[in-house]
Design a protein around this motif. Structure first.
Motif, short mmCIF file in Angstrom:
data_model
loop_
_atom_site.label_atom_id
_atom_site.label_comp_id
_atom_site.label_asym_id
_atom_site.label_seq_id
_atom_site.Cartn_x
_atom_site.Cartn_y
_atom_site.Cartn_z
N ARG A 683 0.81 -1.22 0.00
CA ARG A 683 0.00 0.00 0.00
C ARG A 683 0.85 1.27 0.00
N VAL A 684 2.10 1.16 -0.47
CA VAL A 684 2.99 2.32 -0.50
C VAL A 684 2.38 3.46 -1.32
N LYS A 685 1.92 3.15 -2.55
CA LYS A 685 1.37 4.20 -3.42
C LYS A 685 0.12 4.81 -2.81
N GLU A 686 -0.76 3.94 -2.27
CA GLU A 686 -1.99 4.43 -1.66
C GLU A 686 -1.70 5.40 -0.52
N ILE A 687 -0.70 5.04 0.31
CA ILE A 687 -0.34 5.91 1.44
C ILE A 687 0.17 7.26 0.91
N GLY A 688 1.03 7.22 -0.15
CA GLY A 688 1.55 8.46 -0.72
C GLY A 688 0.45 9.35 -1.25
N ILE A 689 -0.51 8.78 -1.98
CA ILE A 689 -1.62 9.57 -2.54
C ILE A 689 -2.46 10.19 -1.42
#
Length: 779
Positions: A683-689
């Motif tokens: 969920r790295v990208k989700e957290i960044g967004i």
């Protein structure tokens, strides 16, 4: 698979040192614990199996119909063995053994120690496999002043000297001649002693005592003829006691000696408990290993994508994963074996076994461990392999991880199972601790604190009145009392008592103790009716349980108790409140306090000591005893120490539950950490967004943690009925027990939840505080 591939697998398997260390640590500890548990099970099942005639050896058990006991107790009237030898052709031999050992002063030359001596018929050595290595123990002897001793005791008293024919002095007065030395009895033997004296010695002071059919102060053993049926013997034996003692309702039955330790003495429960613990520990370790192995594999997802581009099939990747996990588990097993031997002393203490020098690891145990290695390697490779199959090649190269819902659920279910087992351990620990404290603080009906006892050996027995008077003059001594037994170590009991209105088929076992008139005052025992002994008033004092047997709902004072075979008819002069003279796993039975009548010697002086200046008072007691009895070593013991020894098994269980609870929590947290690493990476990208769009750190923490909290809650729901059922069954072993309160399970659940939150919050916080620009680079 060629050598280069194996080398690559080996290097890749051991490349990530930090995660590998965490993964293998739990697995190695798990293997070490399993080795100890397998040793425990093997040792328990080996008890008594060394006897050559094990299949034809039997114990005599006595069934008391009024106690509703289908198995009975391992005790016997003394006349049974002689009847077995003479009346039953199916019996090849039989032996009588005194219940308990006699602690006596043994002296040879300048060597003098108190030792435990077993009184038994000499044919015991001709039935059981206790090899005699020097001299001979005759199967039948009229000489009662002979003695045999173990190798260990022979070395202790005689060194290199030949002990045969040498005199040993017992209690500074009786001379016994050494006739034999036998091999040290194995530690896994239910019958064990270092000194033997013929039981016929009792007849010198109590003629006819060994011919009685009412006294259950003995054990008896029988050896059947080859091919004989013990069930047929039991049919004949069932009413044998009544043939010689019509007043008795007790029934004698043979019980297989091979089942004595495990079944009759209840050690099978220990085997089942430890087997279950071993299974749970290995399940925890395996689930933890699978979780961490999966997390580690997905850190290398790009590597697997490149291998697929170069032509690697899913099958070859599965073989690689299996080989890697197999190497790791074999390494963990090797490490676990080393840990078990380095920590052998602690592990043996944990399973409550002495160090006999026997190897921890047997061939059977090694086979079980290797099977565990193969199964664990297969399962640990299977879960990541199934997940890798679901990852698209393009996503593998971008390290973009996704997985099927079924695999994700499997991972969460594994976590829930881990925490369920951890909660079961924690709840069990709380309950065992609560029960041990209950046992320690239970009102016994008498005071055991600051109460010591002295054995009246030698001249001290004749000078007991002088000893009492001298001690009571000291201000640090509150009271003293003479007694034949300790109130928590009474071994004199029997049936055959009558009273007016007694039901014909009712014959309870009555426990006896001879005391003086100061016994109740010294022990703080409360009177319910009447008075304790008075010089001008003959009679006996009984407990309330016995009073309700002879006079239900009425006053028992004045009731006449009659025992015709002992020519006794004596009234009840007092009734005491019930005291716990048996361990708390047994209900209070009938108890009778008898004034000194010569049935049992008043061999103990109990002394109630003031807590003030106790050291000075103890020195005074020692000096007084030595002055009156200089030929015997001074010996005293505190009653509360005896009470503590009654519950060593429960204390051991509490220590085991403490260890396994800590181990279960640590392993569960390690597995949870592995899952969290994987989830954060997903969920790295989700957290960044979310951060770019203004999400707070607390919101991201809540998002990442909520699933884990939900599954820990599910684990609590699963664990509560399991732990309740298990501990409820365990508490059934106690006649007096603590309550299974709701807060025990709630506390175990909150502890698990708190530890889980601490574990996941660290990884969640790191992900939530990460620079969103770095996170978006993953796309």
């Amino acid at each position: 698979m060629n050598a280069a591939q194996i080398k690559t697998i080996f290097r890749g398997s051991f490349k990530k040192r930090s995660s590998l260390f965490i993964n293998l640590t739990g697995l190695s500890i798990g293997f070490a614990v399993l080795i100890a548990i397998l040793f425990f099970i093997q040792d328990e099942k080996s008890y008594n199996q060394f006897h050559e005639n094990i299949d034809d050896l039997y114990c005599v058990f006595t069934i008391e119909p009024s106690a509703n006991n289908s198995i009975g107790w391992h005790e016997s009237v003394p006349a049974i063995p002689e009847a077995l030898r003479n009346e039953y052709p199916e019996i090849a031999n039989a032996a009588l053994v005194r219940n308990g050992k006699e602690n006596m002063l043994v002296e040879y030359g300048d060597t003098k120690y108190y030792e435990d001596i077993q009184l038994a018929e000499s044919n015991l050595f001709h039935m059981f496999s206790f090899p005699v290595i020097l001299g001979e123990i005759p199967e039948k002897t009229t000489d009662t002043h002979i003695i045999a001793l173990s190798q260990k005791m022979a070395a202790k008293y005689f060194g290199e000297k030949d002990p045969l024919g040498e005199p040993i002095i017992i209690d500074n007065k009786d001379k016994f001649t050494v006739v034999a030395v036998y091999e040290d009895m194995p530690i896994n033997s239910s019958i064990s002693f270092d000194f033997w004296i013929p039981i016929e010695l009792i007849e010198e002071t109590r003629p006819g005592y060994l011919d009685t059919w009412y006294n259950l102060s003995f054990k008896a053993y029988a050896l059947l003829q080859p091919g004989a049926s013990f069930t047929e013997v039991n049919k004949k034996l069932f009413n044998r006691i009544q043939q010689s003692n019509p007043e008795s309702k007790d029934k004698a039955q043979l019980y297989p000696f091979s089942k004595l330790y495990l079944e009759a003495w209840g050690h099978n429960k220990n085997v089942r408990t430890m087997s279950l613990i071993g299974l749970i520990v290995m399940l925890l370790v395996c689930l933890n290993f699978i979780n961490l192995q999966t997390a580690e594999v997905f850190k290398r997802i790009k590597q697997f994508g490149i291998r697929k581009i170069n032509g690697a099939s899913n099958h070859s990747l599965s073989i690689q994963l299996f080989t890697e996990t197999f190497l790791q588990t074999i390494f963990a097993l090797f490490t676990g074996i080393i840990v078990s031997y380095l920590g052998k002393e602690y592990l043996l203490h944990l399973i409550n076994k002495p160090d006999t020098g026997a190897p921890l690891l047997s061939g059977t145990a090694l086979s079980i461990l290797l099977l565990c290695v193969f199964l664990l390697s297969s399962l640990s490779a299977l879960v990541p392999a199934l997940t890798i199959r679901t990852v698209a090649l393009s996503n593998s190269l971008k390290e973009k991880i996704s997985e099927k819902v079924s695999v994700k659920k499997l991972r969460l279910i594994i976590m829930a199972v881990q925490f369920s087992l951890a909660i079961v351990f924690v709840a069990s620990l709380i309950i065992t601790t609560k029960q041990v404290r209950y046992l320690e603080n239970k009102n016994l009906g008498f005071s055991k604190e600051q109460l010591l006892y002295i054995r009246l050996d030698g001249e001290l027995y004749e000078k007991r009145d002088v000893l009492q008077q001298t001690l009571e003059q000291n201000s640090g001594i509150i009271n003293t009392s003479l007694s034949s037994h300790s109130p928590i170590g009474i071994y004199w009991n029997g049936g055959g008592w009558n009273w007016e209105g007694k039901v014909a088929d009712f014959d309870p076992q009555i426990t006896f103790i001879e005391t003086d008139k100061k016994f109740s005052e010294t022990f703080g025992i409360q009177m319910a009716e009447g008075d304790y002994f008075k010089d001008e008033q003959p009679g006996v004092v009984i407990n309330k349980t016995f009073a309700q047997m002879i006079a239900p709902g009425e006053n028992a004072l004045g009731k006449m108790l009659i025992k015709e075979d002992m020519d006794i008819a004596i009234p009840v002069s007092g009734v005491i409140e019930d005291i716990h003279f048996k361990p708390l796993n047994r209900e209070i039975g009938a108890l009778m306090m008898i004034p000194e009548m010569g049935f049992q010697d008043m061999r103990f002086l109990f002394v109630k000591v003031s807590p003030a200046n106790m050291a000075q008072t103890l020195n005074f007691i020692e000096e007084t005893v030595k002055g009156l009895n200089p030929d015997f070593p001074y010996w005293h013991h505190f009653l509360d120490d005896d009470f503590a020894r009654l519950y060593l098994r429960e204390h051991t269980l509490r220590a085991q539950m403490t260890f396994f609870s800590i181990l279960a929590i640590l392993i569960s947290c390690m597995g949870l950490w592995g899952i969290m690493v994987f989830v954060v990476k997903q969920r790295v990208k989700e957290i960044g967004i979310r951060k770019v769009n203004g999400a707070k750190v607390s919101e991201i923490l809540a998002m990442l943690n909520k699933d884990f909290i939900k599954w820990v809650a599910i684990a609590f729901v699963i664990a509560t009925p399991i732990s309740y059922y298990a501990m409820d069954k365990w508490l059934e072993n106690f006649a007096y027990k603590t309550n299974l309160s709701w807060w025990i399970f709630a506390l175990a659940g909150f502890l698990a939840l708190g530890i889980a939150l601490l574990t996941v919050s660290w990884q969640s916080w790191r992900a939530a505080t990460r620079n969103p620009v770095e996170a978006l680079r993953y796309e």
